[in-house]
Design a protein around this motif. Structure first.
Motif, PDB file in Angstrom:
ATOM      1  N   ARG A  38       0.884  -1.169   0.000  1.00 49.16           N
ATOM      2  CA  ARG A  38       0.000   0.000   0.000  1.00 49.16           C
ATOM      3  C   ARG A  38       0.920   1.216   0.000  1.00 49.16           C
ATOM      4  NH1 ARG A  38      -5.304  -1.120   1.439  1.00 49.16           N
ATOM      5  NH2 ARG A  38      -5.583  -3.186   2.335  1.00 49.16           N
ATOM      6  N   ARG A  39       0.617   2.165  -0.894  1.00 49.93           N
ATOM      7  CA  ARG A  39       1.464   3.347  -1.006  1.00 49.93           C
ATOM      8  C   ARG A  39       0.602   4.593  -1.106  1.00 49.93           C
ATOM      9  NH1 ARG A  39       6.776   3.259  -3.420  1.00 49.93           N
ATOM     10  NH2 ARG A  39       5.933   4.939  -4.670  1.00 49.93           N
ATOM     11  N   ARG A  40       1.215   5.724  -0.809  1.00 51.27           N
ATOM     12  CA  ARG A  40       0.569   7.016  -1.008  1.00 51.27           C
ATOM     13  C   ARG A  40       1.439   7.791  -1.969  1.00 51.27           C
ATOM     14  NH1 ARG A  40      -1.308  10.428   3.523  1.00 51.27           N
ATOM     15  NH2 ARG A  40      -2.512  11.271   1.808  1.00 51.27           N
ATOM     16  N   GLY A  41       0.810   8.324  -2.989  1.00 50.22           N
ATOM     17  CA  GLY A  41       1.547   9.081  -3.978  1.00 50.22           C
ATOM     18  C   GLY A  41       0.836  10.373  -4.322  1.00 50.22           C
ATOM     19  N   VAL A  42       1.538  11.210  -5.060  1.00 48.89           N
ATOM     20  CA  VAL A  42       0.980  12.481  -5.510  1.00 48.89           C
ATOM     21  C   VAL A  42       1.225  12.648  -7.005  1.00 48.89           C
ATOM     22  CG1 VAL A  42       1.238  13.624  -3.279  1.00 48.89           C
ATOM     23  CG2 VAL A  42       3.087  13.771  -4.933  1.00 48.89           C
ATOM     24  N   PHE A  43       0.279  13.276  -7.662  1.00 54.09           N
ATOM     25  CA  PHE A  43       0.399  13.679  -9.062  1.00 54.09           C
ATOM     26  C   PHE A  43       0.130  15.178  -9.111  1.00 54.09           C
ATOM     27  CE2 PHE A  43      -0.395   9.206  -9.594  1.00 54.09           C
ATOM     28  CZ  PHE A  43       0.274   8.855 -10.756  1.00 54.09           C
ATOM     29  N   ILE A  44       0.864  15.884  -9.953  1.00 53.90           N
ATOM     30  CA  ILE A  44       0.685  17.315 -10.076  1.00 53.90           C
ATOM     31  C   ILE A  44       0.333  17.642 -11.517  1.00 53.90           C
ATOM     32  CG2 ILE A  44       1.687  19.600  -9.698  1.00 53.90           C
ATOM     33  CD1 ILE A  44       3.350  16.532  -8.275  1.00 53.90           C
ATOM     34  N   ALA A  45      -0.850  18.222 -11.702  1.00 57.26           N
ATOM     35  CA  ALA A  45      -1.287  18.660 -13.020  1.00 57.26           C
ATOM     36  C   ALA A  45      -0.946  20.140 -13.157  1.00 57.26           C
ATOM     37  CB  ALA A  45      -2.786  18.435 -13.191  1.00 57.26           C
ATOM     38  N   VAL A  46      -0.033  20.436 -14.066  1.00 60.24           N
ATOM     39  CA  VAL A  46       0.366  21.812 -14.337  1.00 60.24           C
ATOM     40  C   VAL A  46      -0.414  22.249 -15.576  1.00 60.24           C
ATOM     41  CG1 VAL A  46       2.284  23.350 -14.894  1.00 60.24           C
ATOM     42  CG2 VAL A  46       2.671  21.359 -13.407  1.00 60.24           C
ATOM     43  N   TRP A  47      -1.289  23.225 -15.409  1.00 59.82           N
ATOM     44  CA  TRP A  47      -2.162  23.687 -16.489  1.00 59.82           C
ATOM     45  C   TRP A  47      -1.755  25.060 -16.981  1.00 59.82           C
ATOM     46  CZ3 TRP A  47      -5.840  20.682 -18.672  1.00 59.82           C
ATOM     47  CH2 TRP A  47      -6.215  19.524 -17.980  1.00 59.82           C
ATOM     48  N   HIS A  48      -1.818  25.233 -18.300  1.00 55.42           N
ATOM     49  CA  HIS A  48      -1.643  26.548 -18.929  1.00 55.42           C
ATOM     50  C   HIS A  48      -2.464  26.567 -20.210  1.00 55.42           C
ATOM     51  CE1 HIS A  48      -0.098  30.271 -20.407  1.00 55.42           C
ATOM     52  NE2 HIS A  48       0.289  29.678 -21.524  1.00 55.42           N
ATOM     53  N   ALA A  49      -3.349  27.528 -20.321  1.00 56.20           N
ATOM     54  CA  ALA A  49      -4.145  27.753 -21.533  1.00 56.20           C
ATOM     55  C   ALA A  49      -4.879  26.483 -21.984  1.00 56.20           C
ATOM     56  CB  ALA A  49      -3.260  28.297 -22.659  1.00 56.20           C
ATOM     57  N   GLY A  50      -5.457  25.765 -21.035  1.00 58.72           N
ATOM     58  CA  GLY A  50      -6.241  24.577 -21.366  1.00 58.72           C
ATOM     59  C   GLY A  50      -5.423  23.341 -21.698  1.00 58.72           C
ATOM     60  N   ARG A  51      -4.132  23.416 -21.488  1.00 62.45           N
ATOM     61  CA  ARG A  51      -3.243  22.277 -21.748  1.00 62.45           C
ATOM     62  C   ARG A  51      -2.580  21.855 -20.449  1.00 62.45           C
ATOM     63  NH1 ARG A  51      -2.069  22.021 -27.353  1.00 62.45           N
ATOM     64  NH2 ARG A  51       0.059  21.315 -27.072  1.00 62.45           N
ATOM     65  N   VAL A  52      -2.275  20.581 -20.344  1.00 61.09           N
ATOM     66  CA  VAL A  52      -1.671  20.033 -19.133  1.00 61.09           C
ATOM     67  C   VAL A  52      -0.269  19.520 -19.465  1.00 61.09           C
ATOM     68  CG1 VAL A  52      -2.625  17.695 -19.439  1.00 61.09           C
ATOM     69  CG2 VAL A  52      -2.091  18.536 -17.133  1.00 61.09           C
ATOM     70  N   LEU A  53       0.625  19.660 -18.505  1.00 59.95           N
ATOM     71  CA  LEU A  53       2.002  19.197 -18.685  1.00 59.95           C
ATOM     72  C   LEU A  53       2.065  17.689 -18.486  1.00 59.95           C
ATOM     73  CD1 LEU A  53       5.017  19.899 -19.083  1.00 59.95           C
ATOM     74  CD2 LEU A  53       5.163  20.131 -16.587  1.00 59.95           C
ATOM     75  N   ALA A  54       2.422  16.974 -19.536  1.00 63.03           N
ATOM     76  CA  ALA A  54       2.597  15.521 -19.477  1.00 63.03           C
ATOM     77  C   ALA A  54       4.083  15.212 -19.523  1.00 63.03           C
ATOM     78  CB  ALA A  54       1.886  14.852 -20.649  1.00 63.03           C
ATOM     79  N   ILE A  55       4.452  14.076 -18.953  1.00 62.80           N
ATOM     80  CA  ILE A  55       5.851  13.644 -18.997  1.00 62.80           C
ATOM     81  C   ILE A  55       5.926  12.196 -19.461  1.00 62.80           C
ATOM     82  CG2 ILE A  55       6.526  15.205 -17.122  1.00 62.80           C
ATOM     83  CD1 ILE A  55       6.801  12.644 -15.349  1.00 62.80           C
ATOM     84  N   ARG A  56       7.110  11.820 -19.903  1.00 66.78           N
ATOM     85  CA  ARG A  56       7.388  10.414 -20.209  1.00 66.78           C
ATOM     86  C   ARG A  56       8.643  10.024 -19.463  1.00 66.78           C
ATOM     87  NH1 ARG A  56      10.196   7.115 -23.750  1.00 66.78           N
ATOM     88  NH2 ARG A  56       9.171   5.129 -24.043  1.00 66.78           N
ATOM     89  N   ASN A  57       8.513   8.985 -18.627  1.00 67.12           N
ATOM     90  CA  ASN A  57       9.667   8.449 -17.907  1.00 67.12           C
ATOM     91  C   ASN A  57      10.433   7.489 -18.800  1.00 67.12           C
ATOM     92  OD1 ASN A  57       7.395   8.655 -15.452  1.00 67.12           O
ATOM     93  ND2 ASN A  57       9.404   9.456 -14.967  1.00 67.12           N
ATOM     94  N   SER A  58      11.721   7.365 -18.552  1.00 72.95           N
ATOM     95  CA  SER A  58      12.573   6.518 -19.382  1.00 72.95           C
ATOM     96  C   SER A  58      12.279   5.038 -19.204  1.00 72.95           C
ATOM     97  CB  SER A  58      14.047   6.783 -19.050  1.00 72.95           C
ATOM     98  OG  SER A  58      14.310   6.484 -17.689  1.00 72.95           O
ATOM     99  N   TYR A  59      11.681   4.649 -18.104  1.00 77.67           N
ATOM    100  CA  TYR A  59      11.502   3.243 -17.775  1.00 77.67           C
ATOM    101  C   TYR A  59      10.074   2.749 -17.944  1.00 77.67           C
ATOM    102  CZ  TYR A  59      10.441   5.765 -13.496  1.00 77.67           C
ATOM    103  OH  TYR A  59       9.944   6.667 -12.590  1.00 77.67           O
ATOM    104  N   ARG A  60       9.170   3.614 -18.408  1.00 75.68           N
ATOM    105  CA  ARG A  60       7.773   3.223 -18.614  1.00 75.68           C
ATOM    106  C   ARG A  60       7.348   3.565 -20.025  1.00 75.68           C
ATOM    107  NH1 ARG A  60       5.776   5.702 -13.001  1.00 75.68           N
ATOM    108  NH2 ARG A  60       5.829   3.820 -11.738  1.00 75.68           N
ATOM    109  N   ASP A  61       6.290   2.890 -20.488  1.00 72.46           N
ATOM    110  CA  ASP A  61       5.816   3.083 -21.857  1.00 72.46           C
ATOM    111  C   ASP A  61       4.565   3.940 -21.944  1.00 72.46           C
ATOM    112  OD1 ASP A  61       7.853   1.550 -22.966  1.00 72.46           O
ATOM    113  OD2 ASP A  61       6.736  -0.301 -22.691  1.00 72.46           O
ATOM    114  N   TRP A  62       4.309   4.770 -20.957  1.00 67.71           N
ATOM    115  CA  TRP A  62       3.112   5.594 -21.000  1.00 67.71           C
ATOM    116  C   TRP A  62       3.421   7.005 -20.540  1.00 67.71           C
ATOM    117  CZ3 TRP A  62       2.692   1.168 -17.624  1.00 67.71           C
ATOM    118  CH2 TRP A  62       3.000   1.439 -16.300  1.00 67.71           C
ATOM    119  N   LEU A  63       2.467   7.886 -20.823  1.00 71.42           N
ATOM    120  CA  LEU A  63       2.572   9.254 -20.349  1.00 71.42           C
ATOM    121  C   LEU A  63       2.030   9.331 -18.928  1.00 71.42           C
ATOM    122  CD1 LEU A  63       1.338  11.396 -23.383  1.00 71.42           C
ATOM    123  CD2 LEU A  63       3.680  10.862 -22.715  1.00 71.42           C
TER     124      LEU A  63
END
Length: 167
Positions: A38-63
């Motif tokens: 069981r874990r607790r985590g956080v996600f941060i949505a950075v918004w500007h002009a109706g767009r959100v900042l997405a990232i891609r990690n080097s070790y995963r195949d998803w955004l």
């Protein structure tokens, strides 16, 4: 479709670090499979002009969004500010992140309680990636993100946000 890039930028040391991160991630997956933590985590949505900042990690195949686990004794908001600075070089003042919701999630064999925070920017910023853990970061529309392969908690957050028509 979002062009989230592939590993290949940076120095030879960055490439070596990406290999190490992929190996460590796979070992974590084994541990999570065996122990179902069981874990607790956080996600941060950075918004500007109706767009959100997405990232891609080097070790995963998803955004994903900038995210991470909480350290012992750390508040969710402090963890969010730390992860935002570590993953994309954005410094947020205390109180700048607004808690939006919590999304329970079971993926990668771990049971997470994911706190989602948002920050809305008045001016565009250029995220900084280290080419090791994070290999790409860019602003995308929610529709572009939802059309891509996403981390399950991020998909749940964006679908909920779209259904509620939050600006």
């Amino acid at each position: 479709m979002v062009d989230a890039g592939r590993a290949g930028s940076g120095t030879p040391l960055d490439a070596l670090c990406r290999v190490g991160l992929r190996v460590a991630y796979r070992l974590l997956l084994v541990g999570w499979f065996l122990f179902r933590p069981r874990r607790r985590g956080v996600f941060i949505a950075v918004w500007h002009a109706g767009r959100v900042l997405a990232i891609r990690n080097s070790y995963r195949d998803w955004l994903a969004l900038p995210a991470g686990g909480m350290r012992r004794g750390e508040t969710p908001e402090a963890a969010g500010r730390r992860e935002l600075a570590e993953e994309v070089g954005i410094t947020a003042a205390p109180g700048a992140l607004r808690f939006v919701c919590e999304v329970p999630s079971t993926f990668e064999w771990k049971r997470d309680r994911c706190a989602f925070f948002e920050i809305h920017l008045d001016a565009p910023i250029e995220p900084h990636v280290d080419h090791r853990e994070v290999i790409w970061a860019g602003f995308v529309t929610p529709a572009e993100a939802l059309a891509a392969r996403l981390a399950p908690p991020v998909r749940a957050y964006l679908e909920r946000r779209s259904a509620e028509r939050i600006p």
